[in-house]
Scaffold this motif. Structure first.
Motif, PDB file in Angstrom:
ATOM      1  N   LEU A 109      77.374  32.375  36.611  1.00 48.26           N
ATOM      2  CA  LEU A 109      76.673  32.772  35.399  1.00 48.26           C
ATOM      3  C   LEU A 109      76.529  31.565  34.473  1.00 48.26           C
ATOM      4  O   LEU A 109      77.048  30.484  34.762  1.00 48.26           O
ATOM      5  CB  LEU A 109      77.431  33.905  34.712  1.00 48.26           C
ATOM      6  CG  LEU A 109      77.844  35.077  35.622  1.00 48.26           C
ATOM      7  CD1 LEU A 109      78.541  36.159  34.805  1.00 48.26           C
ATOM      8  CD2 LEU A 109      76.657  35.635  36.374  1.00 48.26           C
ATOM      9  N   THR A 110      75.830  31.753  33.364  1.00 45.46           N
ATOM     10  CA  THR A 110      75.642  30.664  32.401  1.00 45.46           C
ATOM     11  C   THR A 110      75.983  31.153  30.992  1.00 45.46           C
ATOM     12  O   THR A 110      75.502  32.215  30.570  1.00 45.46           O
ATOM     13  CB  THR A 110      74.191  30.146  32.409  1.00 45.46           C
ATOM     14  OG1 THR A 110      73.887  29.646  33.714  1.00 45.46           O
ATOM     15  CG2 THR A 110      74.005  29.023  31.400  1.00 45.46           C
ATOM     16  N   SER A 111      76.796  30.374  30.284  1.00 45.40           N
ATOM     17  CA  SER A 111      77.092  30.664  28.876  1.00 45.40           C
ATOM     18  C   SER A 111      76.558  29.504  28.034  1.00 45.40           C
ATOM     19  O   SER A 111      75.365  29.254  28.007  1.00 45.40           O
ATOM     20  CB  SER A 111      78.585  30.919  28.670  1.00 45.40           C
ATOM     21  OG  SER A 111      79.360  29.798  29.052  1.00 45.40           O
ATOM     22  N   ALA A 131      82.352  36.295  25.483  1.00 45.16           N
ATOM     23  CA  ALA A 131      82.443  37.508  26.302  1.00 45.16           C
ATOM     24  C   ALA A 131      82.275  37.185  27.783  1.00 45.16           C
ATOM     25  O   ALA A 131      82.975  37.742  28.632  1.00 45.16           O
ATOM     26  CB  ALA A 131      81.387  38.520  25.851  1.00 45.16           C
ATOM     27  N   LEU A 132      81.361  36.280  28.102  1.00 42.97           N
ATOM     28  CA  LEU A 132      81.150  35.906  29.504  1.00 42.97           C
ATOM     29  C   LEU A 132      82.369  35.207  30.084  1.00 42.97           C
ATOM     30  O   LEU A 132      82.741  35.438  31.239  1.00 42.97           O
ATOM     31  CB  LEU A 132      79.909  35.024  29.634  1.00 42.97           C
ATOM     32  CG  LEU A 132      78.581  35.767  29.440  1.00 42.97           C
ATOM     33  CD1 LEU A 132      77.439  34.781  29.250  1.00 42.97           C
ATOM     34  CD2 LEU A 132      78.311  36.700  30.614  1.00 42.97           C
ATOM     35  N   ALA A 133      83.010  34.359  29.285  1.00 41.13           N
ATOM     36  CA  ALA A 133      84.231  33.695  29.755  1.00 41.13           C
ATOM     37  C   ALA A 133      85.305  34.721  30.082  1.00 41.13           C
ATOM     38  O   ALA A 133      86.000  34.622  31.108  1.00 41.13           O
ATOM     39  CB  ALA A 133      84.730  32.712  28.699  1.00 41.13           C
ATOM     40  N   ASN A 150      82.174  32.303  38.646  1.00 41.04           N
ATOM     41  CA  ASN A 150      82.407  31.280  37.627  1.00 41.04           C
ATOM     42  C   ASN A 150      81.278  31.340  36.607  1.00 41.04           C
ATOM     43  O   ASN A 150      80.263  32.002  36.817  1.00 41.04           O
ATOM     44  CB  ASN A 150      82.445  29.879  38.261  1.00 41.04           C
ATOM     45  CG  ASN A 150      83.578  29.725  39.261  1.00 41.04           C
ATOM     46  OD1 ASN A 150      84.738  29.624  38.899  1.00 41.04           O
ATOM     47  ND2 ASN A 150      83.230  29.734  40.548  1.00 41.04           N
ATOM     48  N   VAL A 151      81.463  30.627  35.518  1.00 39.81           N
ATOM     49  CA  VAL A 151      80.404  30.507  34.517  1.00 39.81           C
ATOM     50  C   VAL A 151      80.270  29.044  34.121  1.00 39.81           C
ATOM     51  O   VAL A 151      81.266  28.367  33.853  1.00 39.81           O
ATOM     52  CB  VAL A 151      80.662  31.412  33.293  1.00 39.81           C
ATOM     53  CG1 VAL A 151      81.973  31.097  32.591  1.00 39.81           C
ATOM     54  CG2 VAL A 151      79.496  31.339  32.303  1.00 39.81           C
ATOM     55  N   VAL A 152      79.044  28.535  34.149  1.00 43.18           N
ATOM     56  CA  VAL A 152      78.751  27.178  33.696  1.00 43.18           C
ATOM     57  C   VAL A 152      78.464  27.228  32.197  1.00 43.18           C
ATOM     58  O   VAL A 152      77.682  28.062  31.736  1.00 43.18           O
ATOM     59  CB  VAL A 152      77.558  26.576  34.472  1.00 43.18           C
ATOM     60  CG1 VAL A 152      77.140  25.236  33.872  1.00 43.18           C
ATOM     61  CG2 VAL A 152      77.920  26.409  35.940  1.00 43.18           C
ATOM     62  N   SER A 153      79.094  26.335  31.469  1.00 38.05           N
ATOM     63  CA  SER A 153      78.980  26.321  30.003  1.00 38.05           C
ATOM     64  C   SER A 153      78.493  24.952  29.547  1.00 38.05           C
ATOM     65  O   SER A 153      79.292  24.074  29.214  1.00 38.05           O
ATOM     66  CB  SER A 153      80.341  26.653  29.377  1.00 38.05           C
ATOM     67  OG  SER A 153      80.243  26.617  27.967  1.00 38.05           O
ATOM     68  N   THR A 192      87.212  29.618  41.367  1.00 41.86           N
ATOM     69  CA  THR A 192      86.830  30.949  40.917  1.00 41.86           C
ATOM     70  C   THR A 192      87.534  31.255  39.605  1.00 41.86           C
ATOM     71  O   THR A 192      88.611  30.725  39.313  1.00 41.86           O
ATOM     72  CB  THR A 192      87.147  32.029  41.970  1.00 41.86           C
ATOM     73  OG1 THR A 192      86.509  33.256  41.581  1.00 41.86           O
ATOM     74  CG2 THR A 192      88.637  32.247  42.149  1.00 41.86           C
ATOM     75  N   GLY A 193      86.880  32.089  38.794  1.00 41.38           N
ATOM     76  CA  GLY A 193      87.450  32.488  37.511  1.00 41.38           C
ATOM     77  C   GLY A 193      87.412  31.407  36.458  1.00 41.38           C
ATOM     78  O   GLY A 193      88.116  31.503  35.450  1.00 41.38           O
TER      79      GLY A 193
END
Length: 199
Positions: A109-111, A131-133, A150-153, A192-193
């Motif tokens: 995902l992307t934040s 919230a995404l984190a 995971n989320v790319v920030s 992950t995570g």
């Protein structure tokens, strides 16, 4: 790998596409452009996208809207734009994809930077990013079949400076190449995570 890239036409999506497309089959998805169309604010639209694409190995999302306004001008409605679009839109991509993605697949995902380095009028974005984190951290320990999330920030991309730079006074700009490599790390690696920060 066969990768669905949602939000491929945006600056972050283009960075992800450029970094991943040389080695993988990319299915570009967007509301009005791309190989398939999807409205991430509509869970039925998300399900229809997955039905159209069929089997896939990874989902990358660089989509979602937030409302920028001074805190005193924000309302429940303006906050819900980010919560419904950037947060729940991306969460629903995961929820709808859980039973469809291949074993050992990944969701990325992307934040963004504003939950850790805020700016005036950016509270809506900061809330969505935080919230995404939390979602990624919580979801990672429950995913079945060796799936990863995971989320790319990223900070503000140099490619986005002309349109959004005035909102980010003094912030370092990041290159599209570095942002693209963060998506490669999430898709091709083993983490992950995690919140993968690019600044």
């Amino acid at each position: 790998m066969k990768i669905i890239l949602v939000g491929a036409s945006g600056d972050v999506g283009q960075a992800a596409y450029n970094a991943l497309s040389e080695r993988h089959e990319i299915i570009r998805a967007g509301r009005r452009t791309g190989d398939v169309h999807v409205d991430i604010g509509d869970r039925l639209s998300i399900a229809a996208m997955y039905d159209t694409v069929g089997a896939f190995d990874a989902l990358v999302s660089a989509a979602g809207n937030v409302h920028f306004a001074p805190l005193g001008d924000q309302t429940e409605t303006t906050f819900k734009l980010g919560l419904d679009s950037k947060v729940m839109g991306q969460i629903n991509l995961v929820l709808e994809g859980l039973t469809r993605i291949a074993d050992k697949g990944s969701f990325t995902l992307t934040s963004g930077v504003l939950d850790r380095d805020p700016v005036v009028a950016g509270t809506g974005a900061a809330t969505a990013n935080g919230a995404l984190a939390g979602f990624v951290a919580g979801a990672a320990i429950e995913l079945p079949r060796n799936l990863r999330i995971n989320v790319v920030s990223p900070g503000l991309l140099k490619a986005s400076e002309e349109r959004y730079g005035s909102f980010f006074p003094g912030h370092e700009r990041v290159s599209s190449n570095r942002v693209g490599r963060a998506f490669v790390k999430c898709v091709e690696g083993a983490i992950t995570g995690q919140v993968v920060i690019v600044e």
